[in-house]
Scaffold this motif. Structure first.
Motif, short mmCIF file in Angstrom:
data_model
loop_
_atom_site.label_atom_id
_atom_site.label_comp_id
_atom_site.label_asym_id
_atom_site.label_seq_id
_atom_site.Cartn_x
_atom_site.Cartn_y
_atom_site.Cartn_z
N ARG A 132 0.84 -1.21 0.00
CA ARG A 132 0.00 0.00 0.00
C ARG A 132 0.86 1.26 0.00
O ARG A 132 0.51 2.26 -0.63
N ALA A 133 1.99 1.22 0.68
CA ALA A 133 2.89 2.38 0.69
C ALA A 133 3.46 2.61 -0.71
O ALA A 133 3.55 3.76 -1.18
N LEU A 134 3.84 1.53 -1.39
CA LEU A 134 4.35 1.64 -2.74
C LEU A 134 3.26 2.14 -3.69
O LEU A 134 3.51 2.99 -4.56
N ALA A 135 2.04 1.61 -3.51
CA ALA A 135 0.93 2.05 -4.35
C ALA A 135 0.63 3.53 -4.16
O ALA A 135 0.38 4.25 -5.13
N ALA A 136 0.67 3.98 -2.92
CA ALA A 136 0.43 5.40 -2.65
C ALA A 136 1.50 6.27 -3.31
O ALA A 136 1.20 7.34 -3.85
N GLU A 137 2.74 5.79 -3.30
CA GLU A 137 3.82 6.53 -3.96
C GLU A 137 3.55 6.65 -5.46
O GLU A 137 3.71 7.73 -6.04
N TRP A 138 3.13 5.54 -6.08
CA TRP A 138 2.88 5.56 -7.52
C TRP A 138 1.67 6.42 -7.87
O TRP A 138 1.69 7.16 -8.87
N GLY A 143 -0.29 11.85 -10.01
CA GLY A 143 -1.19 12.95 -9.69
C GLY A 143 -2.56 12.48 -9.24
O GLY A 143 -3.55 13.18 -9.41
N LEU A 144 -2.61 11.31 -8.62
CA LEU A 144 -3.90 10.71 -8.24
C LEU A 144 -3.98 10.44 -6.74
O LEU A 144 -4.82 9.63 -6.32
N ALA A 145 -3.16 11.10 -5.95
CA ALA A 145 -3.15 10.82 -4.51
C ALA A 145 -4.52 11.00 -3.88
O ALA A 145 -4.94 10.21 -3.01
N GLU A 146 -5.26 12.02 -4.35
CA GLU A 146 -6.58 12.28 -3.76
C GLU A 146 -7.64 11.28 -4.20
O GLU A 146 -8.75 11.27 -3.68
N HIS A 147 -7.30 10.41 -5.16
CA HIS A 147 -8.27 9.42 -5.65
C HIS A 147 -7.92 8.01 -5.18
O HIS A 147 -8.49 7.04 -5.68
N ALA A 148 -7.03 7.91 -4.20
CA ALA A 148 -6.58 6.59 -3.75
C ALA A 148 -7.73 5.71 -3.27
O ALA A 148 -7.74 4.49 -3.46
N GLY A 149 -8.73 6.31 -2.64
CA GLY A 149 -9.85 5.52 -2.09
C GLY A 149 -10.99 5.32 -3.06
O GLY A 149 -11.99 4.66 -2.71
N ALA A 150 -10.88 5.83 -4.27
CA ALA A 150 -11.98 5.71 -5.25
C ALA A 150 -11.92 4.38 -5.97
O ALA A 150 -10.85 3.87 -6.30
N LYS A 151 -13.10 3.82 -6.23
CA LYS A 151 -13.18 2.60 -7.04
C LYS A 151 -13.28 2.99 -8.52
O LYS A 151 -13.63 4.13 -8.85
#
Length: 370
Positions: A132-138, A143-151
């Protein structure tokens, strides 16, 4: 990481870099032979790390089959597949160091963007927290950090494309495969995402192979183009070289040129089918001759006092809007395409079946060895 210009300089010319892949063992070295019914694909690919190669070709040419063979989704009937010196012919798809971005992205609908990207690292043995940490970095890089919780259903097409790319890159693949990555986007989104994808590919230090039917995508994203027709490579080179020296009708149409083949005797080229064309190049032997549709001037009657050495009687076979102009397809002495303004078309009274004279100056033709 290298920028786009640095990567381009490192890659160099297509022929040299391709040969280097085979000699050094780094990158991709493959001969893909796939049989499917009456169709046979036989394509050789050599790609250096840091190089982006685009596979182009008409529908049914075999470019997607080649991509599936690289991913391990299509078995090889013959040939070989080596990546960084390791043979992959018998390696199952899930065990290959390959990332794939499919045309429809194929994101898991029940997972968030974060967990979609984390899926690959988890499969490689990373803990849930690490993945999850790696995914958040990517996602941040995209430019999608704010969409991490979106399906996926809550993401736009451009956002979904970037999540799919992040998912592919999060596994640190040695080979990145992109199957029509921009095809599902509308024109406005495509422009923005194409620019973003170019930046990400510029920083990608392994091998990237792109399949597209869009010449603009290929010209913008790729260092080298490999054109496939009927299961075989018919031409390869840099985008600039392909655009200047097309060798098949498909490529000529792709880059917007009239193309003919013939035999040159100094400045005169006798076409295999049709009249002669006068050129400025002084050549001997088999050649190709090209000129753009914009180089053609049309007349309603045979012109007098025209300096063009190339003049042919033709008939309008069809017309269509082409940007802000009209493109006329002409049959007759020399079949060709001509571009003219709407006003000029109206003044000539162009319609299907209308007879016209087509003129092209020798200085606007380009001849080169076949």
């Amino acid at each position: 990481m290298r920028g786009a210009e640095g990567r381009k300089k490192a890659v160099g010319s297509g022929a040299g870099s391709a040969a280097g892949a085979g000699r050094s063992g780094a990158g991709l070295d493959a001969r893909l032979v796939v049989r499917r019914g009456a169709f046979r694909l036989d394509v050789e690919l050599r790609v250096m790390p840091g190089e982006v190669v685009a596979l182009l070709g008409p529908n049914g040419a075999g470019k997607t089959t080649a991509l599936r063979a690289l991913a391990g989704l299509e078995p090889l009937a013959d040939g070989y597949l080596r990546l960084d010196g390791a043979a992959l012919e018998r390696t199952p798809p899930e065990s290959r160091p390959v990332g794939v971005v499919f045309q429809d992205y194929l994101l898991f609908p029940h997972l968030t963007a974060l967990d979609n990207v984390a899926f690959g690292p988890r499969c490689q043995g990373a803990s849930k927290a690490e993945a999850r940490a790696l995914a958040a970095e990517w996602l941040g890089r995209m430019g999608l950090a704010e969409h991490a919780g979106a399906k996926p259903r809550r993401l736009s097409g451009g956002q979904a494309q970037r999540v799919a790319l992040a998912r592919a890159l999060a596994t640190s693949p040695r080979l990145l495969l992109l199957d029509e990555p921009l095809a599902a986007l509308d024109a406005r989104t495509r422009l923005d995402v194409r620019a973003q994808l170019r930046r990400h590919l510029a920083d990608f230090e392994a091998v990237a192979v792109l399949v597209t039917h869009d010449p603009l995508d290929a010209m913008v994203l790729a260092d080298r183009l490999v054109v496939i027709e009927d299961g075989h490579v018919v031409q390869e080179g840099t985008p600039g070289d392909i655009a200047r020296h097309p060798r098949t009708d498909y490529i000529a149409h792709l880059v917007g040129l009239n193309l003919y083949k013939g035999v040159a005797d100094r400045h005169t080229v006798r076409l295999d089918a049709g009249p002669a064309i006068t050129t400025t190049e002084d050549l001997t032997g088999p050649v190709f001759v090209t000129f753009p549709p914009s180089a053609v001037t049309l007349y309603g009657e045979r012109p007098t006092g025209v300096s063009a050495r190339n003049l042919w009687r033709c008939a309008v076979a069809g017309m269509e809007t082409h940007g802000d102009q009209i493109r006329a397809d002409l049959s007759g002495e020399l079949p060709l395409a001509a571009d003219l303004t709407t006003v000029a078309a109206a003044e000539l009274g162009l319609h299907t079946g209308a007879e016209v004279w087509a003129a092209v100056k020798a200085t606007q033709t380009h001849a080169y060895p076949a």
